[in-house]
Enzyme design. Structure first.
Site, PDB file in Angstrom:
ATOM      1  N   HIS A 161      58.168 -21.851 -38.800  1.00 46.55           N
ATOM      2  CA  HIS A 161      57.381 -21.992 -40.024  1.00 46.55           C
ATOM      3  C   HIS A 161      57.694 -20.898 -41.049  1.00 46.55           C
ATOM      4  O   HIS A 161      57.330 -21.042 -42.226  1.00 46.55           O
ATOM      5  CB  HIS A 161      55.872 -22.017 -39.701  1.00 46.55           C
ATOM      6  CG  HIS A 161      55.286 -20.705 -39.325  1.00 46.55           C
ATOM      7  ND1 HIS A 161      55.086 -20.315 -38.019  1.00 46.55           N
ATOM      8  CD2 HIS A 161      54.838 -19.668 -40.081  1.00 46.55           C
ATOM      9  CE1 HIS A 161      54.531 -19.117 -37.991  1.00 46.55           C
ATOM     10  NE2 HIS A 161      54.379 -18.706 -39.223  1.00 46.55           N
TER      11      HIS A 161
ATOM     12  N   ASP B 154      58.106 -23.752 -32.493  1.00 48.45           N
ATOM     13  CA  ASP B 154      57.927 -22.848 -33.636  1.00 48.45           C
ATOM     14  C   ASP B 154      58.878 -21.658 -33.555  1.00 48.45           C
ATOM     15  O   ASP B 154      58.516 -20.539 -33.923  1.00 48.45           O
ATOM     16  CB  ASP B 154      56.477 -22.363 -33.749  1.00 48.45           C
ATOM     17  CG  ASP B 154      56.190 -21.768 -35.132  1.00 48.45           C
ATOM     18  OD1 ASP B 154      56.874 -22.154 -36.088  1.00 48.45           O
ATOM     19  OD2 ASP B 154      55.285 -20.908 -35.247  1.00 48.45           O
TER      20      ASP B 154
ATOM     21  N   SER C 243      54.364 -12.925 -38.558  1.00 49.94           N
ATOM     22  CA  SER C 243      54.977 -14.082 -37.926  1.00 49.94           C
ATOM     23  C   SER C 243      56.470 -13.864 -37.740  1.00 49.94           C
ATOM     24  O   SER C 243      57.189 -13.504 -38.681  1.00 49.94           O
ATOM     25  CB  SER C 243      54.755 -15.334 -38.774  1.00 49.94           C
ATOM     26  OG  SER C 243      53.407 -15.733 -38.750  1.00 49.94           O
TER      27      SER C 243
ATOM     28  N   ALA D  32      50.993 -16.561 -34.524  1.00 49.66           N
ATOM     29  CA  ALA D  32      49.774 -17.024 -35.190  1.00 49.66           C
ATOM     30  C   ALA D  32      48.607 -16.125 -34.853  1.00 49.66           C
ATOM     31  O   ALA D  32      48.642 -15.351 -33.902  1.00 49.66           O
ATOM     32  CB  ALA D  32      49.452 -18.466 -34.770  1.00 49.66           C
ATOM     33  N   ILE D  33      47.557 -16.279 -35.646  1.00 45.56           N
ATOM     34  CA  ILE D  33      46.303 -15.580 -35.385  1.00 45.56           C
ATOM     35  C   ILE D  33      45.172 -16.597 -35.455  1.00 45.56           C
ATOM     36  O   ILE D  33      45.288 -17.647 -36.076  1.00 45.56           O
ATOM     37  CB  ILE D  33      46.033 -14.437 -36.389  1.00 45.56           C
ATOM     38  CG1 ILE D  33      45.999 -14.985 -37.837  1.00 45.56           C
ATOM     39  CG2 ILE D  33      47.050 -13.344 -36.252  1.00 45.56           C
ATOM     40  CD1 ILE D  33      45.595 -13.960 -38.863  1.00 45.56           C
TER      41      ILE D  33
ATOM     42  N   LEU E  91      60.673 -34.490 -16.528  1.00 44.02           N
ATOM     43  CA  LEU E  91      59.777 -34.460 -15.379  1.00 44.02           C
ATOM     44  C   LEU E  91      59.888 -35.731 -14.543  1.00 44.02           C
ATOM     45  O   LEU E  91      59.870 -35.679 -13.320  1.00 44.02           O
ATOM     46  CB  LEU E  91      58.326 -34.275 -15.837  1.00 44.02           C
ATOM     47  CG  LEU E  91      57.971 -32.928 -16.490  1.00 44.02           C
ATOM     48  CD1 LEU E  91      56.504 -32.914 -16.888  1.00 44.02           C
ATOM     49  CD2 LEU E  91      58.279 -31.785 -15.557  1.00 44.02           C
TER      50      LEU E  91
ATOM     51  N   PHE F  30      57.690 -38.067 -14.241  1.00 45.12           N
ATOM     52  CA  PHE F  30      56.402 -38.545 -13.746  1.00 45.12           C
ATOM     53  C   PHE F  30      55.324 -38.249 -14.783  1.00 45.12           C
ATOM     54  O   PHE F  30      55.527 -37.458 -15.701  1.00 45.12           O
ATOM     55  CB  PHE F  30      56.025 -37.891 -12.405  1.00 45.12           C
ATOM     56  CG  PHE F  30      55.630 -36.445 -12.519  1.00 45.12           C
ATOM     57  CD1 PHE F  30      54.304 -36.083 -12.718  1.00 45.12           C
ATOM     58  CD2 PHE F  30      56.584 -35.440 -12.441  1.00 45.12           C
ATOM     59  CE1 PHE F  30      53.935 -34.750 -12.835  1.00 45.12           C
ATOM     60  CE2 PHE F  30      56.221 -34.109 -12.556  1.00 45.12           C
ATOM     61  CZ  PHE F  30      54.896 -33.764 -12.753  1.00 45.12           C
ATOM     62  N   SER F  31      54.203 -38.915 -14.640  1.00 45.92           N
ATOM     63  CA  SER F  31      53.049 -38.631 -15.485  1.00 45.92           C
ATOM     64  C   SER F  31      51.860 -38.314 -14.597  1.00 45.92           C
ATOM     65  O   SER F  31      51.787 -38.757 -13.446  1.00 45.92           O
ATOM     66  CB  SER F  31      52.721 -39.828 -16.397  1.00 45.92           C
ATOM     67  OG  SER F  31      52.368 -40.956 -15.624  1.00 45.92           O
ATOM     68  N   GLY F  32      50.954 -37.528 -15.109  1.00 35.48           N
ATOM     69  CA  GLY F  32      49.785 -37.153 -14.323  1.00 35.48           C
ATOM     70  C   GLY F  32      48.689 -36.619 -15.210  1.00 35.48           C
ATOM     71  O   GLY F  32      48.809 -36.640 -16.439  1.00 35.48           O
TER      72      GLY F  32
END
Length: 478
Positions: A120, A150, A226, A243-244, A281, A283-285
């Site tokens: 950014h 970022d 940053s 970031a803050i 990966l 797979f999903s979970g």
């Protein structure tokens, strides 16, 4: 006789207080004997040596970009602005270009001029200038800028002389309570160093990047910091300040940094001239919360329960099964899915990692291959044009590679909207990028070719079913 008696009483009380204080001081001295400085070096403890070694490698980054500005709008008067705001369409006079400048920080990582900063900080910049603490100035090119993490990697043009650098540390070794220093250029006042501790690790609800795993620190971080360095007491880079959390715009003791292991991964891809591809990966979970933990008979919530396994992916090859609960990766506990994805994203393709999962209440160890997500089926990028409810969209076939690039679960299939032309029929109908077209007129849509065939048949009525972030939406047009 009365006066001496009073004096005697007062003296007795004072004596007892003095004896008590002497005893307390003696006990305190005995208890703190190990903490009393024993030499001049301990008495003059300072962060100055760390700052001297690291601060020269923290640079200021100045960017500029040309922005086209419309001519003076008609009805620019505040009275009309109350009714029309910035949406009033008319303007008078020619458009003008203006230059926007911004300021950030960066860190030199290699003597050949590799600099890392935030995405950014340099996003959309037409010109980038890097200024060192010794006042040397360099122009810079962007090697890679990754919005999802970022992180951006720059290459100084024609770097001359010996450049100061900071070495990477292992951010996985950080613990809450470790001392850290934040170095940057807040508010453009000049290089500033603040100290603090690691307040939290793997913060996953910040929402700055899609991986959302950050180092939290109370070292003061302000605008302009940053892209600056977060270093440990050994002078190693453990994070890039990004970031803050603030309601006023200034530091309130809650700052965040991208962990160095993620930064290292992005820099490696940039130097190799390769796109940044995260391991698949396969797979999903979902996270194991208190309800799931109680149902599974676990002592405490934590880990990721596997819901679906891709039949040809690395999870299937490793032997992972539906219902397994992943609790460790490389011996490190897995708290949630975000932390698990982050850990994999910091690893290089081609290697393996060991994972531990609970199956029927017993731990099972597996070797998980780090492989790139495949682009199967091919994208088949297609623009839908004409007079249809979906006219004005660009669609592609979903594959693990496309899903990874778009930051959505890699087990999804179908046809995804890559872009929507502003003002088009589809735009007015409310279709958005990342919508997944799952069904048209009762026919399941799994490939772009199936959608194109329906468009060519030009039905008089349309019933389009969309998947928008897991929510089922229906668009009906006659």
């Amino acid at each position: 006789m009365t006066m001496p008696k009073k004096k005697t009483v007062r003296f007795s009380i004072v004596t007892r207080m003095a004896l008590a204080m002497t005893l307390m001081v003696g006990l305190s001295a005995a208890a703190m004997a190990k903490e009393v400085p024993e030499n001049e070096q301990e008495i003059t403890l300072s962060f100055a040596p760390i700052v001297r070694a690291t601060s020269p490698a923290v640079v200021n980054i100045y960017t500029s970009k040309v922005v086209r500005q419309r001519g003076n709008r008609l009805f620019d008067d505040p009275f009309f602005q109350r009714f029309f705001g910035d949406s009033f369409p008319f303007s008078i006079g020619p458009s003008r270009d203006r230059v926007e400048n911004s300021l950030g920080s960066g860190v030199i990582l290699r003597n050949d001029g590799i600099v890392v900063t935030n995405h950014h900080v340099i996003g959309g910049a037409d010109e980038i200038k890097v200024v060192l603490t010794d006042k040397r100035e360099f122009s810079a090119d962007i090697l890679l800028s990754d919005e999802r993490t970022d992180i951006a990697v720059l290459q100084l043009k024609d770097p001359k002389g010996d450049l100061p650098v900071i070495e990477f540390g292992d951010s996985d070794d950080l613990e809450v309570g470790d001392l850290v220093l934040a170095i940057g250029n807040p508010f453009g006042v000049g290089q500033t160093v603040t100290s603090g501790i690691v307040s939290g690790l793997a913060r996953t609800s910040v929402g700055i990047t899609d991986f959302r795993s950050f180092i939290q620190t109370d070292a003061a971080i302000n605008p302009g910091n940053s892209g600056g360095a977060l270093v440990d007491i050994k002078g190693r880079l453990v994070g890039i300040n990004t970031a803050i959390f603030s309601k006023s715009g200034g530091s309130q003791g809650i700052g965040f940094a991208v962990p160095a292991n993620m930064v290292r991964r992005v820099v490696g891809s940039a130097i190799a001239g390769e796109p940044l591809i995260r391991p698949w990966l396969g797979f999903s979970g979902r996270d194991v919360d208190a309800e799931i933990s109680e149902a599974m008979g676990l002592e405490t919530p934590g880990g990721v329960i596997v819901e679906n396994v891709h039949p040809t992916g690395p999870a299937d090859d490793a032997g992972l099964e539906r219902g397994d609960i992943i609790i460790e990766v490389e011996g490190r506990p897995v708290d949630d899915g975000q932390g698990l994805r982050f850990y994999f994203a910091t690893r290089e393709l081609g290697g393996t990692v060991s994972i531990t999962a609970l199956r029927d209440g017993k731990p099972v160890n597996m070797e998980f291959a780090l492989m790139a997500p495949p682009e199967v089926p091919p994208r088949d990028r297609t623009d839908i044009v004409g007079n249809f409810p979906i006219s004005g969209i660009r669609v592609v076939n979903l594959s693990p590679r496309v899903a990874d690039e778009m930051g959505i679960p890699t087990d999804l299939t179908g046809v995804i909207v890559e872009g929507v032309q502003r003002g088009s029929v589809a735009h007015r109908a409310g279709i958005r990028p990342l919508d997944i077209i799952t069904e048209v007129n009762g026919e399941e849509i799994t490939l772009v070719s199936a959608l194109v065939k329906i468009v060519e048949d030009s039905p008089p009525e349309w019933l389009v079913v969309l998947n928008r972030q897991g929510e089922r939406l229906v668009l009906e047009v006659r």
